[in-house]
Write an enzyme that holds these catalytic residues in place. Structure first.
Site, PDB file in Angstrom:
ATOM      1  N   SER A 129      32.879  35.836  41.837  1.00 41.17           N
ATOM      2  CA  SER A 129      31.811  34.890  42.206  1.00 41.17           C
ATOM      3  C   SER A 129      31.641  34.726  43.716  1.00 41.17           C
ATOM      4  O   SER A 129      30.599  34.262  44.162  1.00 41.17           O
ATOM      5  CB  SER A 129      32.102  33.524  41.585  1.00 41.17           C
ATOM      6  OG  SER A 129      33.393  33.079  41.948  1.00 41.17           O
ATOM      7  N   ASP A 168      31.957  23.588  45.644  1.00 43.17           N
ATOM      8  CA  ASP A 168      32.255  23.005  44.335  1.00 43.17           C
ATOM      9  C   ASP A 168      33.748  23.144  44.052  1.00 43.17           C
ATOM     10  O   ASP A 168      34.524  23.440  44.962  1.00 43.17           O
ATOM     11  CB  ASP A 168      31.378  23.622  43.233  1.00 43.17           C
ATOM     12  CG  ASP A 168      31.680  25.101  43.009  1.00 43.17           C
ATOM     13  OD1 ASP A 168      32.676  25.617  43.585  1.00 43.17           O
ATOM     14  OD2 ASP A 168      30.938  25.743  42.260  1.00 43.17           O
ATOM     15  N   HIS A 226      34.504  27.086  44.822  1.00 40.06           N
ATOM     16  CA  HIS A 226      33.878  27.971  45.810  1.00 40.06           C
ATOM     17  C   HIS A 226      33.675  27.338  47.175  1.00 40.06           C
ATOM     18  O   HIS A 226      33.264  26.181  47.267  1.00 40.06           O
ATOM     19  CB  HIS A 226      32.527  28.447  45.264  1.00 40.06           C
ATOM     20  CG  HIS A 226      32.641  29.095  43.938  1.00 40.06           C
ATOM     21  ND1 HIS A 226      32.377  28.421  42.764  1.00 40.06           N
ATOM     22  CD2 HIS A 226      33.036  30.331  43.593  1.00 40.06           C
ATOM     23  CE1 HIS A 226      32.597  29.243  41.742  1.00 40.06           C
ATOM     24  NE2 HIS A 226      32.999  30.402  42.208  1.00 40.06           N
TER      25      HIS A 226
END
Ligand SMILES: *[C@@H]1O[C@H](CO)[C@@H](O)[C@H](O)[C@H]1NC(C)=O
Length: 362
Positions: free
Chosen positions: A34, A325, A328
């Site tokens: 990600s 978040d 991340h």
């Protein structure tokens, strides 16, 4: 020379310089999780690992949620910018969804997928590293079909391959009721990850890759998700950071002692994410951070008990947060890391930095 000739000469020099600035390498291929996904997961219908909804992307042009797992651009985007690309290489599954990948792959492709790990079993709902390498083989075959074998080989050898993987393999080991922890000691687990990663990198090399940017894992035990779940005081989870450091040490040895001596022409820059990020944690204000513990977007303890969903609040001063978040980093962190890996010194990126890597002759 006459003034006309001078003018022509200057124009030629200007065009040459412009072409040089335009793109430092022919193509950029990106593998990983990600941290560098630019939208592959949007096209995995049944995956729950998605970021194509607000508040993700609030700082992206037009505030658009693209599937990137932060508030704006990520490291794949910033590296593409550094290398002079007009845009970030497209997500492989986006191209595949259009039914024809040929015309869009000449500047590179992004295979990265949120949730991906080195091990298939750590990659549920995403494109595992093995799957990404398989897709790269398809792209490579397509390049050969378009350009012929010799030209394709030239293009690929000069291109840059960025690989950002391993964080999810760290998280998986520390999940509650982890089967991995029951099955492997930390050292056995690292050995398994590295031997698997070795085969993956060799396969990319066998398909022409010569310039690899390998990004080590960060201080994963300091993510808000891990702090909030696994440390009562809300501090970093030491055992998890230890595993990350062991992985990074083993990765360094894989590249330097196993791959380089055996793969003719193999060149790499190993990015010390852990070391760079540690400086941010230790001296936040020096780097412009006010908060290196809480997620900007989320709710509950450390804003990490509820993910960054449309119903929760997000901070207004994103530049001052290390974490977007629960997992991340913010856009600014992605940008700072790429700046450091591009031109940084040997304690942050070694044996050469990315700028040196793209200027070595092939
Ligand atoms: C929690 O944080 C403290 C302070 O950094 C540390 O000493 C302790 O080892 C941590 N606990 C765990 C479970 O990692």
């Amino acid at each position: 020379m006459s003034s006309t000739l001078w003018r022509v000469a200057l124009i030629i020099v200007a065009l040459y310089v412009d072409a040089q600035n335009a793109q430092l390498v022919p193509a950029l291929f990106i593998f990983g999780d990600s941290l560098v996904d630019v939208g592959n997961n949007n096209h995995i219908r049944l995956s729950l690992i998605k970021a194509n909804f607000p508040h993700n992307g609030v700082d992206y042009p037009d505030g658009k949620a693209t599937g990137r797992f932060n508030n704006g651009l990520n490291s794949a985007d910033f590296l593409a910018q550094k290398l002079g690309f007009a845009g970030s290489p497209p997500a492989y599954l986006f191209l595949e969804g259009r039914g024809n990948i040929s015309s869009s792959i000449l500047n590179g492709v992004n295979f990265a997928s949120g949730g991906a790990g080195i091990l298939d079993e750590n990659s549920g709902g995403s494109l595992s590293m093995n799957k990404q390498v398989e897709y790269y083989a398809t792209v490579h075959g397509n390049l050969v079909a378009q350009l012929g074998s010799a030209e394709a080989q030239k293009l690929v050898a000069k291109s840059l391959f960025m690989v950002v993987i391993g964080s999810n393999d760290m998280f998986s080991y520390f999940e509650s009721n982890s089967k991995l922890k029951a099955k492997y000691t930390p050292q056995q687990y690292i050995d398994l990850l590295i031997s698997t990663f070795k085969v993956q990198l060799q396969r990319i090399y066998n398909l022409g890759a010569r310039r690899i940017v390998s990004v080590g894992v960060g201080a994963v035990g300091c993510c808000p998700s891990q702090r909030s779940k696994m440390n009562k005081t809300g501090d970093c989870v030491e055992e998890e950071n230890n595993l990350a450091r062991s992985f990074n040490t083993a990765l360094k040895s894989l590249l330097a002692s196993q791959l380089t001596p055996n793969l003719q022409g193999f060149r790499y820059a190993l990015c010390n994410t852990y070391g760079v990020a540690s400086k941010y944690f230790q001296n936040p204000s020096v780097y412009g951070f006010k908060d290196v513990m809480n997620a900007c977007c989320g709710a509950g303890k450390l804003n990490a008990r509820i993910a960054c969903l449309p119903v929760v609040k997000y901070c207004s001063n994103r530049r001052e947060y290390l974490f977007w978040d629960l997992y991340h980093p913010t856009q600014i962190v992605a940008q700072m890391l790429v700046d450091t890996f591009y031109e940084g010194s040997a304690d942050h990126v070694s044996p050469i930095n990315v700028k040196q890597l793209v200027s070595t002759s092939i």
